[in-house]
Design an enzyme around this catalytic site. Sequence first.
Site, PDB file in Angstrom:
ATOM      1  N   SER A  27      35.016  35.468  32.437  1.00  0.00           N
ATOM      2  CA  SER A  27      34.626  36.779  32.940  1.00  0.00           C
ATOM      3  C   SER A  27      35.577  37.244  34.030  1.00  0.00           C
ATOM      4  CB  SER A  27      33.218  36.707  33.499  1.00  0.00           C
ATOM      5  OG  SER A  27      32.978  37.853  34.272  1.00  0.00           O
ATOM      6  N   LYS A  28      35.850  38.524  34.015  1.00  0.00           N
ATOM      7  CA  LYS A  28      36.753  39.064  35.016  1.00  0.00           C
ATOM      8  C   LYS A  28      36.007  39.392  36.300  1.00  0.00           C
ATOM      9  CE  LYS A  28      41.084  40.275  33.418  1.00  0.00           C
ATOM     10  NZ  LYS A  28      41.098  39.915  32.045  1.00  0.00           N
ATOM     11  N   ARG A  29      34.670  39.409  36.181  1.00  0.00           N
ATOM     12  CA  ARG A  29      33.926  39.757  37.390  1.00  0.00           C
ATOM     13  C   ARG A  29      34.184  38.677  38.443  1.00  0.00           C
ATOM     14  NH1 ARG A  29      28.220  39.938  35.904  1.00  0.00           N
ATOM     15  NH2 ARG A  29      28.925  38.901  34.038  1.00  0.00           N
ATOM     16  N   GLN A  30      34.630  39.110  39.584  1.00  0.00           N
ATOM     17  CA  GLN A  30      35.098  38.194  40.612  1.00  0.00           C
ATOM     18  C   GLN A  30      34.058  37.118  40.972  1.00  0.00           C
ATOM     19  OE1 GLN A  30      36.668  40.149  44.017  1.00  0.00           O
ATOM     20  NE2 GLN A  30      36.230  38.427  45.338  1.00  0.00           N
TER      21      GLN A  30
END
Length: 487
Positions: A253-256
């Site tokens: 996931s790119k969500r930090q």
Amino acid sequence: MSKIRTRFAPSPTGYLHIGSLRTALFAYLTAKSQSGQVILRIEDTDQERRVEGAVKKLVEILNWTGIEFDEGDHIGGEFGPYTQTNRLDIYERCAKKLLARGKAYRCFCSPERLTKMREDQQKRKEPPRYDRKCRDLSDEEIKKNLQAYKPFVIRQKMPKRVEVIAHDELRGDIKFNSGELEDHVLIKSSKIPTYQFASVVDDHLMEISHVVRGEEWIPSFPKNILLYKAFDWTPPKFIHMPLILNKTGGKLSKRQGDVSVEDFKAKGYLKEALINFCAHLGWHSKGDNEIFTLKELEKEFDYKKIGTSPAIFDTEKLDYLNGYYIREMEIEKLVDLCMPFLEKNLSKTTDDRRQTTEYIKKVVSIEQERLKRLDEIGELTEFFFLDKLKYDKEMLVWKKMEPSEVKPNLELIIKLLNKIPEDCWTNDSIEEGIVSYLKAKELRIGNYLWPMRVALTGRKASPGPFEVAEALGKEITLKRIKLASIK
Ligand code: GLU
């Protein structure tokens, strides 16, 4: 054996991606397993992505993980500066060398021309690439453009249609056709180098022996090799680590919050678990043992054993490892690490005894077995601190008993507990005092212990009633059971 030197070369984005931690670790272990050195190089040439304070944060989180560098701007070293924006003169010097050798050229094409060219290529369904208009400008033309202060970029002159063999330590020879490579930009008109150029120059000048980086760099690998050739430099060894995918085979996931090491830390993952977990993202030890300290990994690690198929990021495994390290930890240390997560609970009790280190230590040790992440400790132990529990009366009824039995059963428990002197108030004696009586009278144990446990915790699932009673102390234990019996 020649000197082993590796580097971790992050772009400071403001947080450390878990995949970058794996890169840092593998670079570190590749060096340390061969008595080598590892350096920290900051690749900050992407001005648009610059984040204030990012380097400081990066060094802090790397320090927290225990990965130590031998050189870097934060500690010094003889190959510095180690931050790319402080090396612009070096890149310029090197680019000039390539110009002089006829391996690179100045391109004066305007951005408008390049955009138009790309659009036309797109219309013709051709791959977008520079059409090499400036590749063969005469000396006269170049001079004229320079005198007119025309902005330019420096491009590499790619050989036309030769086979490029790029050797990866894990995959062997990878063959590319240079005809498919663009005359890519080495230095932008702002004098800032591209990653491709700066990393090759730095790896060479910093005497890097092994480049450890992600598989996503393989497509530009031949460009790197051709650049080494253009300079007449010997390339280092390249180790491209496998991709990291999530359990369903997609990208992480790119969500930090799902990928940043800082967030894993904030959720209560231990550095030992993260290091061990990352070590196994693509690498496997010889034996069955999967638990290693960083020091053990330094001995055990062998970069040749890194696989090439994608590594799967399995959070359950990370939780398992974290739980393992929590269970192994000295209780004093665990209490220290849990304290920030317990503050909210501590503010919920008005009772001084339940604010003491001794009490907190007891509570944490009760949960130590089942704790997977430090941030769970607050929720898990809340009932130990509350002045008054809130739960449904029905919960006191065990599945095999009648609701009417709750009151008399709890009253019996109160009677039995009252007999235990305050100074014998331990898990074992409470158990002994209750269970031996119930057994002697052939009473169904669950019909008593279930309501007792719910009365003490207000929960369906919790640690056993005796250890909870011991921690709560005689007074609160009796108070809670009495309250439940009149519910
Ligand atoms: N700066 C690059 C990155 O952050 C480094 C790649 C490399 O290790 O060469 O992805």
